[in-house]
Every structure is written in structure tokens, then in C-alpha cells.
Design a protein around this motif. Sequence first.
Motif, mmCIF file in Angstrom:
data_model
loop_
_atom_site.group_PDB
_atom_site.id
_atom_site.type_symbol
_atom_site.label_atom_id
_atom_site.label_comp_id
_atom_site.label_asym_id
_atom_site.label_seq_id
_atom_site.Cartn_x
_atom_site.Cartn_y
_atom_site.Cartn_z
ATOM 1 N N SER A 62 -7.115 -11.778 2.702
ATOM 2 C CA SER A 62 -5.842 -12.114 1.354
ATOM 3 C C SER A 62 -6.482 -11.677 -0.372
ATOM 4 N N ALA A 63 -7.989 -11.298 -0.110
ATOM 5 C CA ALA A 63 -8.763 -10.796 -1.493
ATOM 6 C C ALA A 63 -7.922 -9.522 -1.595
ATOM 7 N N PHE A 64 -8.282 -8.411 0.247
ATOM 8 C CA PHE A 64 -7.561 -7.590 -0.576
ATOM 9 C C PHE A 64 -5.350 -7.288 -0.662
ATOM 10 N N ASP A 65 -4.698 -7.884 1.170
ATOM 11 C CA ASP A 65 -3.360 -8.096 0.453
ATOM 12 C C ASP A 65 -3.044 -8.565 -1.546
ATOM 13 N N ALA A 66 -3.834 -9.542 -2.057
ATOM 14 C CA ALA A 66 -3.792 -9.452 -3.530
ATOM 15 C C ALA A 66 -3.709 -8.608 -4.452
ATOM 16 N N TRP A 67 -4.868 -7.863 -4.663
ATOM 17 C CA TRP A 67 -5.472 -6.386 -4.601
ATOM 18 C C TRP A 67 -4.355 -5.650 -4.307
ATOM 19 N N ALA A 68 -3.931 -5.355 -3.177
ATOM 20 C CA ALA A 68 -2.347 -4.523 -3.146
ATOM 21 C C ALA A 68 -1.516 -4.958 -3.798
ATOM 22 N N VAL A 69 -1.491 -6.019 -4.067
ATOM 23 C CA VAL A 69 -0.089 -6.676 -4.103
ATOM 24 C C VAL A 69 -0.348 -5.568 -6.007
ATOM 25 N N ASN A 70 -0.995 -6.074 -6.731
ATOM 26 C CA ASN A 70 -1.167 -5.403 -8.083
ATOM 27 C C ASN A 70 -1.020 -3.624 -8.023
ATOM 28 N N TYR A 71 -1.411 -3.280 -6.717
ATOM 29 C CA TYR A 71 -2.107 -1.494 -6.860
ATOM 30 C C TYR A 71 -0.075 -1.432 -6.485
ATOM 31 N N ARG A 72 0.360 -1.830 -5.675
ATOM 32 C CA ARG A 72 2.185 -1.266 -5.684
ATOM 33 C C ARG A 72 2.691 -1.653 -6.454
ATOM 34 N N ARG A 73 1.974 -3.099 -7.749
ATOM 35 C CA ARG A 73 3.273 -2.837 -8.938
ATOM 36 C C ARG A 73 2.819 -1.477 -10.104
ATOM 37 N N ARG A 74 1.726 -1.688 -9.644
ATOM 38 C CA ARG A 74 1.189 -0.157 -10.558
ATOM 39 C C ARG A 74 1.631 1.167 -10.022
ATOM 40 N N LEU A 75 1.433 1.345 -8.733
ATOM 41 C CA LEU A 75 2.491 2.142 -8.197
ATOM 42 C C LEU A 75 4.015 2.857 -8.381
ATOM 43 N N GLN A 76 4.657 0.925 -8.626
ATOM 44 C CA GLN A 76 6.469 0.887 -8.977
ATOM 45 C C GLN A 76 6.103 1.768 -10.366
ATOM 46 N N SER A 77 5.341 1.201 -10.738
ATOM 47 C CA SER A 77 5.748 1.288 -12.932
ATOM 48 C C SER A 77 4.820 3.053 -12.609
ATOM 49 N N GLU A 78 5.064 3.565 -11.959
ATOM 50 C CA GLU A 78 4.790 5.777 -12.227
ATOM 51 C C GLU A 78 6.414 6.150 -11.463
ATOM 52 N N ALA A 79 6.794 5.466 -10.900
ATOM 53 C CA ALA A 79 7.791 5.698 -9.814
ATOM 54 C C ALA A 79 7.675 6.634 -8.313
ATOM 55 N N SER A 80 5.817 6.267 -8.230
ATOM 56 C CA SER A 80 5.089 7.110 -7.004
ATOM 57 C C SER A 80 6.451 7.061 -6.040
ATOM 58 N N LYS A 81 6.357 8.499 -5.473
ATOM 59 C CA LYS A 81 6.815 9.086 -4.066
ATOM 60 C C LYS A 81 5.236 8.749 -2.938
ATOM 61 N N ASP A 82 5.519 8.190 -1.751
ATOM 62 C CA ASP A 82 4.496 7.920 -1.581
ATOM 63 C C ASP A 82 3.907 8.349 -0.196
ATOM 64 N N GLN A 83 4.870 9.953 -0.098
ATOM 65 C CA GLN A 83 4.864 11.212 0.389
ATOM 66 C C GLN A 83 3.527 12.203 -0.203
ATOM 67 N N GLU A 84 4.453 12.643 -1.083
ATOM 68 C CA GLU A 84 3.732 13.020 -2.658
ATOM 69 C C GLU A 84 1.979 12.419 -3.002
ATOM 70 N N ARG A 85 2.623 11.407 -2.772
ATOM 71 C CA ARG A 85 0.588 10.291 -3.528
ATOM 72 C C ARG A 85 -0.242 10.750 -2.691
ATOM 73 N N GLN A 86 0.426 10.143 -1.206
ATOM 74 C CA GLN A 86 -0.894 10.661 0.029
ATOM 75 C C GLN A 86 -1.691 11.974 0.141
ATOM 76 N N ALA A 87 -0.219 12.893 0.065
ATOM 77 C CA ALA A 87 -0.619 14.823 0.457
ATOM 78 C C ALA A 87 -1.948 14.941 -0.899
ATOM 79 N N LEU A 88 -1.797 14.058 -1.964
ATOM 80 C CA LEU A 88 -2.574 14.215 -3.381
ATOM 81 C C LEU A 88 -3.387 13.533 -3.202
ATOM 82 N N MET A 89 -3.614 12.504 -2.194
ATOM 83 C CA MET A 89 -5.130 11.779 -2.065
ATOM 84 C C MET A 89 -5.511 12.070 -1.221
#
Length: 162
Positions: free
Chosen positions: A68-95
Motif C-alpha cells: 500500500s505504501a508503494f501504491d500510494a507513491w505510484a499514484v503521485n509518480y503517475r501524476r507527475r509523469l502525466q504532467s509531463e505528457a510522458s510517453k511510456d515506451q520512450e520513457r522506458q527506453a531512456l530509463m
Amino acid sequence: MAHYRELVLAKLGLTEWREEDGELLSGILEILQANHVDYTTFFRRLGALPSAGADSNSRLGELFTDRSAFDAWAVNYRRRLQSEASKDQERQALMDKVNPMFILRNHLAHTAITLATEKRDYSEIEKLLRLLRNPYQDAPGMEHYAAAPPDWSKNLVVGCSS
């Protein structure tokens, strides 16, 4: 500090530093420590976390005893990714270019050294060298070299003279 922020952004798959990113980083570091999660494994798997939806990415979430602690953090992380209009495949390749799949762990070195010194079998050393030349690339059939250290190796110490 600017260089550190660049490194953190790359590990998290973000493109620009924002004020709230300090909290995002400290939050996940606390959760990783409290759950005894391997940092290398976590950051490598984080790249595959979808930026949208409620998919909790079971492969990533399985690392946590306090899910549950991770899931709560993941909600904020996803929100942050969405605020940058992150594209999943591109982001994963860079990461994947900054979060290695393979690192030299004590138990891997110990096994390779033991085989070499006791049996004159250098095959493990050769495998490790091949993997570590390209630690950011997936290597089909070699996933066990990226797995968490086994219990027997918890107190293993491999020195530089090994």
C-alpha cells in the motif's frame, strides 16, 4: 546539486526538475529502505510502470512487503509523469539506459572466483564479463544474473583482492 538532480531525473524517467520532485524522491527512497527493496531491481522495473490507469504493475509491486505504501507513491509518480505528457515506451527506453539490468553482486563474484580458483573453470568469469560490458541491455536467458541475491549470500564479503 544540479548534476545530482539530472541523475535523479534520469533514474525516475522525468525530464525537468520541479519543486515537488524532492518529495517524490525522498518518499520512494524511504519506502525502498523500509521494505528492504533492491534499488537496482526497483529502478530497472520502474521504467515499465504505465503512466496511466490503475495498473499497479505486479512485477514491480511484488518487491514490496508494504504494497500500500508503494501504491500510494505510484499514484503521485503517475501524476507527475502525466504532467509531463510522458510517453511510456520512450520513457522506458531512456530509463533503461541509466538503470542497469546487471551489476556485479558479491554472490556472483564469489561463485565465479570459487569456480576459477577451485576448478579452473573460468566460464562464470567470462559470462559476467559479457553481461557487464553491456549492463543496460537485456540478455535473454541470463535473467537470473539480475535476480535478488540468495539468502546464503547475505553476509558474504568479496574484497578487492579477490
